[in-house]
Design an enzyme around this catalytic site. Sequence first.
Site, PDB file in Angstrom:
ATOM      1  N   GLY A  10      14.257 -45.835  -9.568  1.00  0.00           N
ATOM      2  CA  GLY A  10      15.568 -46.010 -10.197  1.00  0.00           C
ATOM      3  C   GLY A  10      16.148 -47.393  -9.944  1.00  0.00           C
ATOM      4  N   TYR A  11      17.400 -47.536 -10.305  1.00  0.00           N
ATOM      5  CA  TYR A  11      18.043 -48.859 -10.256  1.00  0.00           C
ATOM      6  C   TYR A  11      18.094 -49.416  -8.825  1.00  0.00           C
ATOM      7  CZ  TYR A  11      22.052 -52.133 -10.574  1.00  0.00           C
ATOM      8  OH  TYR A  11      22.897 -53.212 -10.490  1.00  0.00           O
ATOM      9  N   ASN A  35      15.208 -39.883 -14.538  1.00  0.00           N
ATOM     10  CA  ASN A  35      16.186 -40.889 -14.983  1.00  0.00           C
ATOM     11  C   ASN A  35      15.686 -42.267 -14.567  1.00  0.00           C
ATOM     12  OD1 ASN A  35      18.595 -41.856 -16.096  1.00  0.00           O
ATOM     13  ND2 ASN A  35      19.655 -41.767 -14.127  1.00  0.00           N
ATOM     14  N   SER A 124      28.277 -42.617  -1.153  1.00  0.00           N
ATOM     15  CA  SER A 124      29.103 -43.329  -2.119  1.00  0.00           C
ATOM     16  C   SER A 124      30.525 -43.480  -1.606  1.00  0.00           C
ATOM     17  CB  SER A 124      29.141 -42.524  -3.421  1.00  0.00           C
ATOM     18  OG  SER A 124      30.130 -43.030  -4.286  1.00  0.00           O
ATOM     19  N   TYR A 148      29.849 -34.164  -8.393  1.00  0.00           N
ATOM     20  CA  TYR A 148      28.967 -35.241  -7.923  1.00  0.00           C
ATOM     21  C   TYR A 148      29.435 -35.736  -6.550  1.00  0.00           C
ATOM     22  CZ  TYR A 148      27.813 -40.097  -7.078  1.00  0.00           C
ATOM     23  OH  TYR A 148      27.463 -41.263  -6.461  1.00  0.00           O
ATOM     24  N   LYS A 152      27.751 -35.591  -2.463  1.00  0.00           N
ATOM     25  CA  LYS A 152      27.614 -36.684  -1.489  1.00  0.00           C
ATOM     26  C   LYS A 152      28.338 -36.329  -0.187  1.00  0.00           C
ATOM     27  CE  LYS A 152      25.240 -39.614  -4.007  1.00  0.00           C
ATOM     28  NZ  LYS A 152      23.805 -39.815  -3.687  1.00  0.00           N
ATOM     29  N   PHE A 177      29.708 -49.175  -2.534  1.00  0.00           N
ATOM     30  CA  PHE A 177      30.820 -49.402  -3.447  1.00  0.00           C
ATOM     31  C   PHE A 177      30.223 -49.542  -4.861  1.00  0.00           C
ATOM     32  CE2 PHE A 177      34.650 -48.963  -1.050  1.00  0.00           C
ATOM     33  CZ  PHE A 177      34.088 -48.686   0.189  1.00  0.00           C
ATOM     34  N   ASN A 197      28.105 -45.078 -18.637  1.00  0.00           N
ATOM     35  CA  ASN A 197      29.386 -44.638 -18.074  1.00  0.00           C
ATOM     36  C   ASN A 197      30.050 -45.782 -17.326  1.00  0.00           C
ATOM     37  OD1 ASN A 197      29.123 -41.762 -18.618  1.00  0.00           O
ATOM     38  ND2 ASN A 197      27.454 -41.818 -17.134  1.00  0.00           N
TER      39      ASN A 197
HETATM   40  N1  UFG Z   1      35.851 -49.082 -16.886  1.00  0.00           N
HETATM   41  C1  UFG Z   1      36.399 -49.447 -18.102  1.00  0.00           C
HETATM   42  N2  UFG Z   1      35.661 -49.228 -19.217  1.00  0.00           N
HETATM   43  C2  UFG Z   1      34.409 -48.668 -19.201  1.00  0.00           C
HETATM   44  C3  UFG Z   1      33.849 -48.297 -17.942  1.00  0.00           C
HETATM   45  C4  UFG Z   1      34.609 -48.514 -16.805  1.00  0.00           C
HETATM   46  O1  UFG Z   1      37.530 -49.952 -18.167  1.00  0.00           O
HETATM   47  O2  UFG Z   1      33.792 -48.489 -20.261  1.00  0.00           O
HETATM   48  C5  UFG Z   1      36.624 -49.341 -15.646  1.00  0.00           C
HETATM   49  C6  UFG Z   1      36.967 -48.084 -14.871  1.00  0.00           C
HETATM   50  O3  UFG Z   1      38.164 -47.528 -15.344  1.00  0.00           O
HETATM   51  C7  UFG Z   1      37.077 -48.647 -13.448  1.00  0.00           C
HETATM   52  C8  UFG Z   1      36.034 -49.775 -13.415  1.00  0.00           C
HETATM   53  O4  UFG Z   1      35.811 -50.122 -14.776  1.00  0.00           O
HETATM   54  O5  UFG Z   1      38.344 -49.216 -13.231  1.00  0.00           O
HETATM   55  C9  UFG Z   1      34.722 -49.367 -12.787  1.00  0.00           C
HETATM   56  O6  UFG Z   1      34.226 -48.184 -13.410  1.00  0.00           O
HETATM   57  P1  UFG Z   1      32.729 -47.676 -13.204  1.00  0.00           P
HETATM   58  O7  UFG Z   1      32.554 -46.469 -14.041  1.00  0.00           O
HETATM   59  O8  UFG Z   1      31.768 -48.802 -13.394  1.00  0.00           O
HETATM   60  O9  UFG Z   1      32.677 -47.312 -11.650  1.00  0.00           O
HETATM   61  P2  UFG Z   1      33.526 -46.251 -10.803  1.00  0.00           P
HETATM   62  O10 UFG Z   1      34.223 -47.026  -9.744  1.00  0.00           O
HETATM   63  O11 UFG Z   1      34.350 -45.377 -11.649  1.00  0.00           O
HETATM   64  O12 UFG Z   1      32.384 -45.319 -10.217  1.00  0.00           O
HETATM   65  C10 UFG Z   1      31.297 -45.852  -9.493  1.00  0.00           C
HETATM   66  C11 UFG Z   1      30.077 -44.958  -9.641  1.00  0.00           C
HETATM   67  C12 UFG Z   1      30.299 -43.643  -8.986  1.00  0.00           C
HETATM   68  C13 UFG Z   1      30.740 -43.819  -7.594  1.00  0.00           C
HETATM   69  C14 UFG Z   1      31.917 -44.746  -7.487  1.00  0.00           C
HETATM   70  C15 UFG Z   1      32.172 -45.064  -6.046  1.00  0.00           C
HETATM   71  O13 UFG Z   1      29.793 -44.763 -10.997  1.00  0.00           O
HETATM   72  O14 UFG Z   1      29.068 -42.946  -8.972  1.00  0.00           O
HETATM   73  O15 UFG Z   1      31.641 -45.980  -8.156  1.00  0.00           O
HETATM   74  O16 UFG Z   1      33.414 -45.614  -5.851  1.00  0.00           O
HETATM   75  F1  UFG Z   1      31.083 -42.616  -7.074  1.00  0.00           F
END
Ligand code: UFG
Length: 338
Positions: A10-11, A35, A124, A148, A152, A177, A197
């Site tokens: 994976g990544y 994946n 995480s 999820y 963890k 992070f 996502n």
């Molecule tokens: N964001 C956008 N548009 C998008 C996607 C994200 O504005 O299309 C914003 C989110 O609202 C957030 C930031 O970009 O403010 C980061 O979002 P991510 O989805 O990239 O990351 P998250 O911090 O939500 O989640 C990630 C991992 C999780 C993990 C978490 C740990 O995806 O698995 O970090 O803090 F649990």
Amino acid sequence: MRVLVTGGAGYIGSHTTLALLQAGHEVLVVDDLSNASEESLRRVAALAGRTPAFIQANVRDEAALDAAFEGFTPDAVIHFAGWKAVGESTQIPLTYYRENLGSTFTLLEAMAKHDCHRIVFSSSATVYGEMSEPPFTEDAPTGATNPYGRTKHMIEQILADAVAADPGLAVGVLRYFNPIGAHSSGRIGEDPKGIPNNLLPFVAQVAAGRRDKLMVFGDDYPTPDGTGTRDYIHVVDLATGHLAALDKLADRSGYHVWNLGTGRPTSVLEIVGAFEKASGITVPYEIAPRRAGDVASSYAHPGKANAELGWSATHTIDEMCADTFRWQSANPNGYADA
Ligand code: UFG
């Protein structure tokens, strides 16, 4: 050292497998490729000049895992394998509990049976939730707000209980992070299936013309520019953090938690600006409502990992964006281009 790496195709797993090989370790990857792509391992082998051993199997498969331990006799394990999409976990929670908890049980039992006492686990920063304010130290209160995140959090507790019952066990829990970026060669990187996502893969696909525009989820957070801030960390820095943790656990049994982050918050709009600078491409975006479940801000206090592991993140946001862009440009459809 002989290291069994679950989820090594994976990544984060592929970047860590490369770093292990480059440091002279022997690696066996166990990955079911649900994946991930085996192409990532072919490229890791080309970059390292050495091929990691590979078994295609689900970590819950006791017989396969038993054979892997029997044949490879690992000194240590790094456990990446797991399902990781927050939104999906709310739709199919039982799958998340079965896969993420089940694989951990099988793995811990195989370790006990085969006399392997050292494990580094991919946790995480999601476990910090909204119970306290960043920067988060490792002793901040923990919990989770989705299946999820709960897997963890539960696995951390299971590992702590396993150590309490067997003080000879050495467990390193690494709370990541936000990993972004790619190897500087542009040969390995993040290859999400379907609509990404996460922010960086989405931004990269907009820049590549695969998506129209980025939706910025909320501009009314209590942050300097109103958009959410995160602690983005280069995946190669994350990989070296695993090597540092493995080394530390060689002379230190017990249960240890380390944050892997930079300690610096960066907003969504700052990421868009850095990516535009790195790529020379304008990234169209639109402000959209907040995404359910998002926190305003999350960033690490990385002092414990800095002091105890002698490790710190070195890459800048500009480097993270430049490396993401190089990977995306060379592989517009990820490993499917191979
Ligand atoms: N964001 C956008 N548009 C998008 C996607 C994200 O504005 O299309 C914003 C989110 O609202 C957030 C930031 O970009 O403010 C980061 O979002 P991510 O989805 O990239 O990351 P998250 O911090 O939500 O989640 C990630 C991992 C999780 C993990 C978490 C740990 O995806 O698995 O970090 O803090 F649990």
